[in-house]
Design a protein around this motif. Structure first.
Motif, PDB file in Angstrom:
ATOM      1  N   CYS A  11     -47.101  39.919  26.324  1.00 14.08           N
ATOM      2  CA  CYS A  11     -47.743  40.443  27.909  1.00 14.08           C
ATOM      3  C   CYS A  11     -47.331  40.170  28.770  1.00 14.08           C
ATOM      4  O   CYS A  11     -46.825  41.022  29.778  1.00 14.08           O
ATOM      5  CB  CYS A  11     -49.381  39.767  27.573  1.00 14.08           C
ATOM      6  N   ARG A  12     -46.199  39.523  29.992  1.00 13.12           N
ATOM      7  CA  ARG A  12     -45.896  39.254  30.203  1.00 13.12           C
ATOM      8  C   ARG A  12     -44.632  39.849  30.910  1.00 13.12           C
ATOM      9  O   ARG A  12     -44.098  40.703  31.316  1.00 13.12           O
ATOM     10  CB  ARG A  12     -44.913  38.204  30.754  1.00 13.12           C
ATOM     11  N   GLU A  13     -43.238  40.802  28.916  1.00 15.74           N
ATOM     12  CA  GLU A  13     -42.894  41.591  29.252  1.00 15.74           C
ATOM     13  C   GLU A  13     -42.707  42.875  29.367  1.00 15.74           C
ATOM     14  O   GLU A  13     -42.014  43.639  30.317  1.00 15.74           O
ATOM     15  CB  GLU A  13     -41.731  41.723  27.576  1.00 15.74           C
ATOM     16  N   ALA A  14     -44.487  42.946  28.735  1.00 22.88           N
ATOM     17  CA  ALA A  14     -44.835  44.517  29.241  1.00 22.88           C
ATOM     18  C   ALA A  14     -45.907  44.608  30.517  1.00 22.88           C
ATOM     19  O   ALA A  14     -46.148  45.896  31.542  1.00 22.88           O
ATOM     20  CB  ALA A  14     -45.177  44.847  28.112  1.00 22.88           C
ATOM     21  N   GLY A  15     -45.916  43.854  31.100  1.00 23.84           N
ATOM     22  CA  GLY A  15     -46.079  44.274  32.275  1.00 23.84           C
ATOM     23  C   GLY A  15     -47.854  43.941  32.900  1.00 23.84           C
ATOM     24  O   GLY A  15     -47.932  43.853  33.703  1.00 23.84           O
ATOM     25  N   ASP A  16     -48.724  43.451  31.771  1.00 24.11           N
ATOM     26  CA  ASP A  16     -49.667  43.459  30.906  1.00 24.11           C
ATOM     27  C   ASP A  16     -49.919  41.656  31.904  1.00 24.11           C
ATOM     28  O   ASP A  16     -50.428  41.156  31.202  1.00 24.11           O
ATOM     29  CB  ASP A  16     -50.280  44.056  29.762  1.00 24.11           C
ATOM     30  N   PHE A  17     -50.811  41.482  32.887  1.00 28.32           N
ATOM     31  CA  PHE A  17     -50.452  40.005  33.697  1.00 28.32           C
ATOM     32  C   PHE A  17     -51.447  39.752  32.940  1.00 28.32           C
ATOM     33  O   PHE A  17     -51.965  38.633  33.391  1.00 28.32           O
ATOM     34  CB  PHE A  17     -49.443  39.936  35.248  1.00 28.32           C
ATOM     35  N   GLU A  18     -52.924  40.932  33.009  1.00 32.85           N
ATOM     36  CA  GLU A  18     -53.943  40.701  33.369  1.00 32.85           C
ATOM     37  C   GLU A  18     -54.341  39.585  31.751  1.00 32.85           C
ATOM     38  O   GLU A  18     -54.755  38.730  31.739  1.00 32.85           O
ATOM     39  CB  GLU A  18     -54.642  41.841  33.487  1.00 32.85           C
ATOM     40  N   THR A  19     -54.267  40.187  30.734  1.00 32.96           N
ATOM     41  CA  THR A  19     -53.927  40.151  29.003  1.00 32.96           C
ATOM     42  C   THR A  19     -52.976  38.935  29.393  1.00 32.96           C
ATOM     43  O   THR A  19     -53.292  37.877  28.416  1.00 32.96           O
ATOM     44  CB  THR A  19     -53.523  41.140  28.371  1.00 32.96           C
ATOM     45  N   ALA A  20     -52.199  39.054  29.947  1.00 31.61           N
ATOM     46  CA  ALA A  20     -51.015  37.660  29.601  1.00 31.61           C
ATOM     47  C   ALA A  20     -52.021  36.552  30.272  1.00 31.61           C
ATOM     48  O   ALA A  20     -51.784  35.322  30.401  1.00 31.61           O
ATOM     49  CB  ALA A  20     -49.905  37.658  30.884  1.00 31.61           C
ATOM     50  N   ASN A  21     -52.258  36.535  31.339  1.00 31.56           N
ATOM     51  CA  ASN A  21     -53.620  35.376  31.829  1.00 31.56           C
ATOM     52  C   ASN A  21     -54.661  34.839  31.195  1.00 31.56           C
ATOM     53  O   ASN A  21     -54.964  33.824  31.126  1.00 31.56           O
ATOM     54  CB  ASN A  21     -53.898  36.204  33.370  1.00 31.56           C
ATOM     55  N   HIS A  22     -55.340  36.187  30.347  1.00 30.82           N
ATOM     56  CA  HIS A  22     -56.649  35.901  29.566  1.00 30.82           C
ATOM     57  C   HIS A  22     -55.932  34.778  28.552  1.00 30.82           C
ATOM     58  O   HIS A  22     -56.215  33.981  27.883  1.00 30.82           O
ATOM     59  CB  HIS A  22     -56.727  36.999  28.991  1.00 30.82           C
ATOM     60  N   CYS A  23     -54.776  35.549  27.684  1.00 33.95           N
ATOM     61  CA  CYS A  23     -53.676  34.530  26.734  1.00 33.95           C
ATOM     62  C   CYS A  23     -53.401  33.344  27.422  1.00 33.95           C
ATOM     63  O   CYS A  23     -53.618  31.985  26.429  1.00 33.95           O
ATOM     64  CB  CYS A  23     -52.636  35.408  26.207  1.00 33.95           C
ATOM     65  N   GLN A  24     -52.769  33.003  28.204  1.00 38.29           N
ATOM     66  CA  GLN A  24     -53.004  31.930  29.117  1.00 38.29           C
ATOM     67  C   GLN A  24     -53.779  30.581  28.905  1.00 38.29           C
ATOM     68  O   GLN A  24     -53.614  29.326  28.878  1.00 38.29           O
ATOM     69  CB  GLN A  24     -52.090  31.877  30.362  1.00 38.29           C
ATOM     70  N   LYS A  25     -55.483  31.075  29.457  1.00 34.72           N
ATOM     71  CA  LYS A  25     -56.454  30.459  29.009  1.00 34.72           C
ATOM     72  C   LYS A  25     -56.934  30.383  28.256  1.00 34.72           C
ATOM     73  O   LYS A  25     -57.416  28.796  28.668  1.00 34.72           O
ATOM     74  CB  LYS A  25     -57.213  31.375  30.284  1.00 34.72           C
ATOM     75  N   ALA A  26     -57.140  31.371  27.550  1.00 32.64           N
ATOM     76  CA  ALA A  26     -56.908  30.843  25.874  1.00 32.64           C
ATOM     77  C   ALA A  26     -56.434  29.940  25.149  1.00 32.64           C
ATOM     78  O   ALA A  26     -56.540  29.312  24.601  1.00 32.64           O
ATOM     79  CB  ALA A  26     -57.382  32.041  25.131  1.00 32.64           C
ATOM     80  N   LEU A  27     -54.477  29.784  25.600  1.00 30.45           N
ATOM     81  CA  LEU A  27     -54.297  28.903  25.228  1.00 30.45           C
ATOM     82  C   LEU A  27     -54.333  27.479  25.239  1.00 30.45           C
ATOM     83  O   LEU A  27     -54.178  26.659  24.987  1.00 30.45           O
ATOM     84  CB  LEU A  27     -52.883  29.880  25.283  1.00 30.45           C
ATOM     85  N   LYS A  28     -54.446  27.338  26.895  1.00 28.43           N
ATOM     86  CA  LYS A  28     -55.103  25.708  27.654  1.00 28.43           C
ATOM     87  C   LYS A  28     -56.247  25.770  26.851  1.00 28.43           C
ATOM     88  O   LYS A  28     -56.730  24.414  26.934  1.00 28.43           O
ATOM     89  CB  LYS A  28     -55.096  26.147  29.374  1.00 28.43           C
ATOM     90  N   ALA A  29     -57.537  26.396  26.997  1.00 30.24           N
ATOM     91  CA  ALA A  29     -58.734  26.225  25.884  1.00 30.24           C
ATOM     92  C   ALA A  29     -58.138  25.548  24.869  1.00 30.24           C
ATOM     93  O   ALA A  29     -59.322  24.330  23.604  1.00 30.24           O
ATOM     94  CB  ALA A  29     -59.720  27.163  26.133  1.00 30.24           C
ATOM     95  N   VAL A  30     -57.713  25.641  23.803  1.00 33.01           N
ATOM     96  CA  VAL A  30     -57.267  25.276  22.468  1.00 33.01           C
ATOM     97  C   VAL A  30     -56.177  24.066  22.490  1.00 33.01           C
ATOM     98  O   VAL A  30     -56.770  22.896  21.745  1.00 33.01           O
ATOM     99  CB  VAL A  30     -56.444  26.429  21.645  1.00 33.01           C
ATOM    100  N   ALA A  31     -55.421  24.092  23.846  1.00 30.62           N
ATOM    101  CA  ALA A  31     -54.748  22.659  23.930  1.00 30.62           C
ATOM    102  C   ALA A  31     -55.628  21.245  24.278  1.00 30.62           C
ATOM    103  O   ALA A  31     -55.656  20.610  23.705  1.00 30.62           O
ATOM    104  CB  ALA A  31     -53.893  22.959  24.736  1.00 30.62           C
ATOM    105  N   LEU A  32     -56.752  22.081  25.282  1.00 31.02           N
ATOM    106  CA  LEU A  32     -57.235  21.106  25.530  1.00 31.02           C
ATOM    107  C   LEU A  32     -58.470  20.883  24.508  1.00 31.02           C
ATOM    108  O   LEU A  32     -58.637  19.615  23.714  1.00 31.02           O
ATOM    109  CB  LEU A  32     -58.449  21.494  26.629  1.00 31.02           C
TER     110      LEU A  32
END
Length: 128
Positions: free
Chosen positions: A71-92
Motif C-alpha cells: 500500500c505504501r509503495e502504491a501511494g495508498d497511505f490510508e490503507t497502509a495506516n489501517h494495516c499498521q494499526k491492525a498490526l500494532k493491535a496483533v503485536a499487542l
C-alpha cells in the motif's frame, strides 16, 4: 485436536476469546473482568493449540506487513495506516513487544516504518 486456521485477525481474536472462556474459573467474581495476557493464556493451552495460535498470528502479522508495504509503495497511505494499526493491535495482543514498541515509536515520530524491519521482528517472534 486440530484447529482450522483462522482466515483473518477477527477470527484469530475470536478464537483467543473462546479459549479464554473455556479456561475461565467458575468462581471468578463478575467485578473482576478477565484481561487478555498472551503469556498467561499460552501457558495454560495445550502445546498444539498454542502452536496453532502462534502460527496463525505470525501469518496474520506477515500478511499485514506485506499489505502495508504494498500500500505504501502504491501511494495508498490510508490503507497502509489501517494495516499498521491492525498490526500494532496483533503485536499487542500477542505481546510481541519489540514490534509493538517499534510501531509505537514510528507513530510518535510520524514516520513510516520499513516493511523489511517489521518482517524481521515478526520472524524472530515466530521462531521464539
Amino acid at each position: 485436536s486440530a484447529l482450522p486456521k483462522p482466515a483473518n485477525s477477527n477470527e484469530l481474536q475470536k478464537a483467543m476469546r473462546n479459549a479464554l472462556e473455556l479456561r475461565k474459573p467458575a468462581a471468578k467474581p463478575a467485578s473482576s473482568p478477565a484481561v487478555l495476557n498472551w503469556n498467561q493464556l499460552a501457558s495454560s493451552l495445550p502445546p498444539g493449540t498454542r502452536a496453532n495460535l502462534v502460527r496463525a498470528a505470525s501469518k496474520e502479522m506477515q500478511h499485514l506487513i506485506l499489505a502495508y508495504g504494498s500500500c505504501r509503495e502504491a501511494g495508498d497511505f490510508e490503507t497502509a495506516n489501517h494495516c499498521q494499526k491492525a498490526l500494532k493491535a496483533v503485536a499487542l495482543s500477542f505481546e510481541v513487544v519489540p514490534l509493538h514498541a517499534l510501531l509505537t515509536e514510528y507513530e510518535a515520530l510520524g514516520t513510516p516504518p520499513q516493511a523489511k524491519d517489521l518482517l524481521a521482528i515478526a520472524a524472530t517472534w515466530q521462531a521464539h
